[in-house]
Design a protein around this motif. Structure first.
Motif, PDB file in Angstrom:
ATOM      1  N   ALA A 123       0.836  -1.206   0.000  1.00  0.00           N
ATOM      2  CA  ALA A 123       0.000   0.000   0.000  1.00  0.00           C
ATOM      3  C   ALA A 123       0.873   1.260   0.000  1.00  0.00           C
ATOM      4  CB  ALA A 123      -0.918   0.007   1.212  1.00  0.00           C
ATOM      5  N   ALA A 124       1.977   1.253   0.735  1.00  0.00           N
ATOM      6  CA  ALA A 124       2.880   2.411   0.785  1.00  0.00           C
ATOM      7  C   ALA A 124       3.510   2.658  -0.583  1.00  0.00           C
ATOM      8  CB  ALA A 124       3.959   2.202   1.844  1.00  0.00           C
ATOM      9  N   ALA A 133       8.551   5.776   0.410  1.00  0.00           N
ATOM     10  CA  ALA A 133       7.522   5.442   1.400  1.00  0.00           C
ATOM     11  C   ALA A 133       7.845   4.038   1.900  1.00  0.00           C
ATOM     12  CB  ALA A 133       6.132   5.499   0.786  1.00  0.00           C
ATOM     13  N   GLN A 134       8.355   3.955   3.103  1.00  0.00           N
ATOM     14  CA  GLN A 134       8.883   2.695   3.617  1.00  0.00           C
ATOM     15  C   GLN A 134       8.220   2.328   4.944  1.00  0.00           C
ATOM     16  OE1 GLN A 134      11.313   0.896   1.998  1.00  0.00           O
ATOM     17  NE2 GLN A 134      11.085  -0.696   3.533  1.00  0.00           N
ATOM     18  N   ILE A 135       7.815   1.077   5.059  1.00  0.00           N
ATOM     19  CA  ILE A 135       7.286   0.543   6.310  1.00  0.00           C
ATOM     20  C   ILE A 135       8.378  -0.323   6.928  1.00  0.00           C
ATOM     21  CG2 ILE A 135       5.511  -0.905   7.378  1.00  0.00           C
ATOM     22  CD1 ILE A 135       4.291   1.532   6.130  1.00  0.00           C
ATOM     23  N   ASP A 136       8.779  -0.017   8.147  1.00  0.00           N
ATOM     24  CA  ASP A 136       9.835  -0.774   8.820  1.00  0.00           C
ATOM     25  C   ASP A 136       9.324  -1.336  10.138  1.00  0.00           C
ATOM     26  OD1 ASP A 136      11.963  -0.241   6.951  1.00  0.00           O
ATOM     27  OD2 ASP A 136      11.975   1.809   7.726  1.00  0.00           O
ATOM     28  N   LEU A 137       9.675  -2.576  10.391  1.00  0.00           N
ATOM     29  CA  LEU A 137       9.347  -3.212  11.662  1.00  0.00           C
ATOM     30  C   LEU A 137      10.316  -2.688  12.704  1.00  0.00           C
ATOM     31  CD1 LEU A 137       7.689  -5.315  13.206  1.00  0.00           C
ATOM     32  CD2 LEU A 137       9.352  -7.023  12.475  1.00  0.00           C
ATOM     33  N   VAL A 138       9.797  -2.035  13.744  1.00  0.00           N
ATOM     34  CA  VAL A 138      10.632  -1.435  14.785  1.00  0.00           C
ATOM     35  C   VAL A 138      10.941  -2.455  15.871  1.00  0.00           C
ATOM     36  CG1 VAL A 138      10.739   0.345  16.572  1.00  0.00           C
ATOM     37  CG2 VAL A 138       9.734   0.867  14.350  1.00  0.00           C
ATOM     38  N   SER A 139       9.934  -3.202  16.261  1.00  0.00           N
ATOM     39  CA  SER A 139      10.091  -4.155  17.356  1.00  0.00           C
ATOM     40  C   SER A 139       9.767  -5.561  16.856  1.00  0.00           C
ATOM     41  CB  SER A 139       9.161  -3.768  18.507  1.00  0.00           C
ATOM     42  OG  SER A 139       9.216  -4.740  19.522  1.00  0.00           O
ATOM     43  N   PRO A 140      10.800  -6.353  16.528  1.00  0.00           N
ATOM     44  CA  PRO A 140      10.528  -7.702  16.013  1.00  0.00           C
ATOM     45  C   PRO A 140       9.908  -8.633  17.047  1.00  0.00           C
ATOM     46  CG  PRO A 140      12.895  -7.319  16.224  1.00  0.00           C
ATOM     47  CD  PRO A 140      12.206  -6.047  16.572  1.00  0.00           C
ATOM     48  N   GLU A 141      10.134  -8.353  18.326  1.00  0.00           N
ATOM     49  CA  GLU A 141       9.490  -9.173  19.346  1.00  0.00           C
ATOM     50  C   GLU A 141       8.022  -8.800  19.401  1.00  0.00           C
ATOM     51  OE1 GLU A 141      11.920  -7.154  21.665  1.00  0.00           O
ATOM     52  OE2 GLU A 141      13.644  -8.228  20.917  1.00  0.00           O
ATOM     53  N   ASP A 199       4.067  -9.311  20.996  1.00  0.00           N
ATOM     54  CA  ASP A 199       3.253  -9.697  22.135  1.00  0.00           C
ATOM     55  C   ASP A 199       1.916 -10.137  21.553  1.00  0.00           C
ATOM     56  OD1 ASP A 199       2.010 -10.027  24.543  1.00  0.00           O
ATOM     57  OD2 ASP A 199       1.712  -7.891  24.896  1.00  0.00           O
ATOM     58  N   GLY A 200       1.837 -11.390  21.169  1.00  0.00           N
ATOM     59  CA  GLY A 200       0.644 -11.844  20.473  1.00  0.00           C
ATOM     60  C   GLY A 200       0.649 -11.303  19.062  1.00  0.00           C
ATOM     61  N   ASN A 201      -0.364 -10.524  18.703  1.00  0.00           N
ATOM     62  CA  ASN A 201      -0.460  -9.928  17.372  1.00  0.00           C
ATOM     63  C   ASN A 201       0.016  -8.475  17.335  1.00  0.00           C
ATOM     64  OD1 ASN A 201      -1.514 -12.238  16.182  1.00  0.00           O
ATOM     65  ND2 ASN A 201      -3.589 -11.723  16.808  1.00  0.00           N
ATOM     66  N   ASN A 202       0.589  -7.997  18.436  1.00  0.00           N
ATOM     67  CA  ASN A 202       1.002  -6.591  18.506  1.00  0.00           C
ATOM     68  C   ASN A 202       2.453  -6.425  18.095  1.00  0.00           C
ATOM     69  OD1 ASN A 202      -1.511  -5.852  19.552  1.00  0.00           O
ATOM     70  ND2 ASN A 202      -0.883  -6.447  21.599  1.00  0.00           N
ATOM     71  N   ARG A 203       2.683  -5.631  17.051  1.00  0.00           N
ATOM     72  CA  ARG A 203       4.023  -5.289  16.598  1.00  0.00           C
ATOM     73  C   ARG A 203       4.062  -3.786  16.354  1.00  0.00           C
ATOM     74  NH1 ARG A 203       3.521 -10.140  13.018  1.00  0.00           N
ATOM     75  NH2 ARG A 203       4.588 -11.780  14.147  1.00  0.00           N
ATOM     76  N   VAL A 204       5.249  -3.196  16.441  1.00  0.00           N
ATOM     77  CA  VAL A 204       5.403  -1.760  16.236  1.00  0.00           C
ATOM     78  C   VAL A 204       6.120  -1.523  14.901  1.00  0.00           C
ATOM     79  CG1 VAL A 204       6.411   0.370  17.125  1.00  0.00           C
ATOM     80  CG2 VAL A 204       5.494  -1.334  18.712  1.00  0.00           C
ATOM     81  N   TYR A 205       5.503  -0.686  14.066  1.00  0.00           N
ATOM     82  CA  TYR A 205       6.066  -0.345  12.758  1.00  0.00           C
ATOM     83  C   TYR A 205       6.290   1.159  12.678  1.00  0.00           C
ATOM     84  CZ  TYR A 205       4.663  -4.991  11.175  1.00  0.00           C
ATOM     85  OH  TYR A 205       4.520  -6.350  11.028  1.00  0.00           O
TER      86      TYR A 205
END
Length: 64
Positions: free
Chosen positions: A4-5, A36-44, A46-52
């Motif tokens: 999408a980005a 326009a880039q989407i990057d995973l910030v926190s690979p760990e 918590d269930g389905n929660n990730r920070v991008y």
């Protein structure tokens, strides 16, 4: 999300996202998105929660 980005690349009319200031009389609302880039910030996860992070580079784009 990255797919999408990628659709943001190129020149687009951002008139509906601009703050209109009648005193400046801006007539060109076209802006060029160069990255326009989407990057995973926190690979760990918590269930389905990730920070991008969404990294956007373009001409005349100001994000406060």
């Amino acid at each position: 999300m990255q797919s999408a980005a990628n659709r943001l690349f190129g020149e687009h009319d951002f008139r509906n996202l601009c703050k209109l200031d009648p005193g400046k009389q801006i007539t060109n609302f076209h802006r060029c998105v160069m990255c326009a880039q989407i990057d995973l910030v926190s690979p760990e996860s918590d269930g389905n929660n990730r920070v991008y992070a969404f990294d956007l580079v373009g001409s005349s784009i100001n994000v406060p």
